[in-house]
Design a protein around this motif. Structure first.
Motif, mmCIF file in Angstrom:
data_model
loop_
_atom_site.group_PDB
_atom_site.id
_atom_site.type_symbol
_atom_site.label_atom_id
_atom_site.label_comp_id
_atom_site.label_asym_id
_atom_site.label_seq_id
_atom_site.Cartn_x
_atom_site.Cartn_y
_atom_site.Cartn_z
ATOM 1 N N ASN A 136 0.811 -1.215 0.000
ATOM 2 C CA ASN A 136 0.000 0.000 0.000
ATOM 3 C C ASN A 136 0.846 1.268 0.000
ATOM 4 O OD1 ASN A 136 -2.427 1.564 0.187
ATOM 5 N ND2 ASN A 136 -2.074 1.760 2.387
ATOM 6 N N GLY A 137 1.889 1.302 0.862
ATOM 7 C CA GLY A 137 2.816 2.431 0.864
ATOM 8 C C GLY A 137 2.444 3.610 1.725
ATOM 9 N N SER A 138 1.312 3.545 2.431
ATOM 10 C CA SER A 138 0.940 4.663 3.297
ATOM 11 C C SER A 138 -0.100 4.184 4.301
ATOM 12 C CB SER A 138 0.372 5.835 2.482
ATOM 13 O OG SER A 138 -0.826 5.453 1.820
ATOM 14 N N LEU A 165 13.308 0.561 3.284
ATOM 15 C CA LEU A 165 11.950 0.498 3.817
ATOM 16 C C LEU A 165 11.822 1.340 5.073
ATOM 17 C CD1 LEU A 165 9.084 -0.602 3.936
ATOM 18 C CD2 LEU A 165 9.990 -2.690 5.025
ATOM 19 N N ALA A 166 12.822 1.313 5.936
ATOM 20 C CA ALA A 166 12.783 2.130 7.150
ATOM 21 C C ALA A 166 12.674 3.611 6.799
ATOM 22 C CB ALA A 166 14.021 1.875 8.004
ATOM 23 N N ASP A 167 13.414 4.048 5.796
ATOM 24 C CA ASP A 167 13.365 5.455 5.384
ATOM 25 C C ASP A 167 11.988 5.819 4.821
ATOM 26 O OD1 ASP A 167 15.977 6.020 6.139
ATOM 27 O OD2 ASP A 167 16.810 5.544 4.171
ATOM 28 N N ARG A 168 11.423 4.928 3.994
ATOM 29 C CA ARG A 168 10.097 5.194 3.419
ATOM 30 C C ARG A 168 9.026 5.213 4.507
ATOM 31 N NH1 ARG A 168 11.769 1.261 -0.301
ATOM 32 N NH2 ARG A 168 10.215 -0.221 0.509
ATOM 33 N N ALA A 169 9.141 4.286 5.446
ATOM 34 C CA ALA A 169 8.157 4.215 6.520
ATOM 35 C C ALA A 169 8.217 5.446 7.418
ATOM 36 C CB ALA A 169 8.378 2.952 7.345
ATOM 37 N N GLU A 171 9.124 8.434 6.515
ATOM 38 C CA GLU A 171 8.506 9.526 5.759
ATOM 39 C C GLU A 171 6.982 9.419 5.793
ATOM 40 O OE1 GLU A 171 8.547 11.385 1.197
ATOM 41 O OE2 GLU A 171 9.947 9.797 1.769
ATOM 42 N N ALA A 172 6.466 8.211 5.591
ATOM 43 C CA ALA A 172 5.016 8.007 5.621
ATOM 44 C C ALA A 172 4.446 8.281 7.006
ATOM 45 C CB ALA A 172 4.684 6.579 5.188
ATOM 46 N N HIS A 173 5.193 7.920 8.040
ATOM 47 C CA HIS A 173 4.751 8.136 9.413
ATOM 48 C C HIS A 173 4.685 9.630 9.727
ATOM 49 C CE1 HIS A 173 4.646 5.965 13.521
ATOM 50 N NE2 HIS A 173 4.111 7.156 13.674
ATOM 51 N N LEU A 174 5.686 10.373 9.280
ATOM 52 C CA LEU A 174 5.701 11.810 9.547
ATOM 53 C C LEU A 174 4.565 12.523 8.823
ATOM 54 C CD1 LEU A 174 9.549 12.500 9.420
ATOM 55 C CD2 LEU A 174 8.078 12.303 11.441
ATOM 56 N N VAL A 175 4.162 12.007 7.675
ATOM 57 C CA VAL A 175 3.010 12.574 6.960
ATOM 58 C C VAL A 175 1.738 12.416 7.789
ATOM 59 C CG1 VAL A 175 1.504 12.258 4.951
ATOM 60 C CG2 VAL A 175 3.983 12.291 4.653
ATOM 61 N N LEU A 176 1.630 11.307 8.510
ATOM 62 C CA LEU A 176 0.456 11.069 9.350
ATOM 63 C C LEU A 176 0.379 12.055 10.513
ATOM 64 C CD1 LEU A 176 0.484 7.164 9.647
ATOM 65 C CD2 LEU A 176 -1.108 8.551 8.311
#
Length: 299
Positions: A136-138, A165-169, A171-176
């Motif tokens: 899903n990615g987000s 994956l840790a870096d992408r996660a 980034e996605a977490h900070l967007v939340l």
């Protein structure tokens, strides 16, 4: 922002007395878990639910699926990390999942179950649970699933992809933004530190642990301080800085003891025992092992 656990404790207790409902119940559980009072978490939810593995506090009101997520995550956290009851924690999550109709909430609880299954030794089962979620990615389920994905990838030797994956996660977490009933975004950096170590990038991991510890200290997040100190000790041990490793492991054990997380404290004390034995201090190694044996294991 800075945490104020004393104020949160007083306000959550007052909300419960005032009959503020299920959100107050969840908040009270989160505060108790954050203070290491894990037995009280289980007592709190058991006294207001239909049974020990039920996800819903039926005597208050019927919870929404998102409230079921918060309840299940809080109960399972206390049971797994604080009390060492891995099977019970996983069953709490499984039972909550079975009560839900919202697909997003189901995936979020399943992702949390995957993290605990992984740390209980079911590597392949956990990865099988999170792989579809990671596509899903987000979203909340994604950032939780990524914790298992990063650790699992590191343990399987897919270190570069685990770091990515840790870096992408993160980034996605900070967007939340700030979220209720969700692991701190810093846990993605903890996973990244482990993946860097498993890939031989020890200097990078040590630097990340130092930066992470500083950020956690400034935000008064004791769990973050503990995890980064534990991983710093592991990096020290792998690079031959054995005395420094021992200091880090003992500090991590102390920090985990303060927040009542006996499983990770056991890991830290095991590291301290290895460090002491490596330098020939067998008495100190034995003492650390005795303390480790007194801790409830994660699984």
């Amino acid at each position: 922002f800075r945490r104020d656990d004393d104020l949160a404790d007083r306000l959550s207790a007052a909300a419960m007395v005032a009959g503020a409902g299920i959100d107050a119940l969840v908040l009270r559980g989160q505060v108790l878990a954050g203070r290491g009072r894990h037995d009280e978490v289980e007592d709190l939810f058991s006294s207001t639910s239909g049974g020990p593995d039920s996800g819903s506090p039926s005597e208050i009101e019927t919870p929404s699926d998102q409230q079921l997520v918060a309840i299940a995550r809080c109960r399972s956290f206390a049971s797994f990390w604080g009390l060492g009851h891995a099977d019970h924690a996983i069953e709490v999550l499984r039972a909550a999942e079975a009560q839900m109709s919202d697909a997003t909430s189901v995936l979020e609880v399943r992702a949390e179950r995957a993290v605990m299954s992984l740390l209980s030794g079911d590597l392949r089962g956990a990865i099988g649970m999170v792989d579809p979620i990671l596509d899903n990615g987000s979203g909340r389920a994604y950032v939780t699933a990524a914790i298992a994905g990063v650790i699992g990838g590191a343990l399987e030797g897919r270190n570069a992809s685990a770091v990515e994956l840790a870096d992408r996660a993160l980034e996605a977490h900070l967007v939340l933004g700030e979220q209720e009933a969700l692991a701190n975004a810093g846990m993605h950096l903890v996973g990244k530190a482990l993946a860097l170590q498993e890939g031989g990038r020890l200097a990078e991991s040590s630097a990340l642990c130092a930066d992470g510890y500083l950020m956690a200290s400034e935000a008064s997040i004791s769990s973050g301080q503990a995890w980064f100190t534990l991983l710093a000790g592991r990096a020290d041990l792998l690079t031959g800085r054995v005395v420094t490793a021992g200091r880090h492991f003992h500090e991590a054990a102390h920090l985990f003891a303060e927040i009542g997380e006996q499983g990770p404290r056991r890991w830290a004390l095991a590291g301290a025992a290895i460090a002491a034995a490596t330098v020939g201090d067998h008495a100190a190694s034995g003492q650390a092992l005795e303390l480790a044996d007194s801790c409830s294991p994660v699984a």
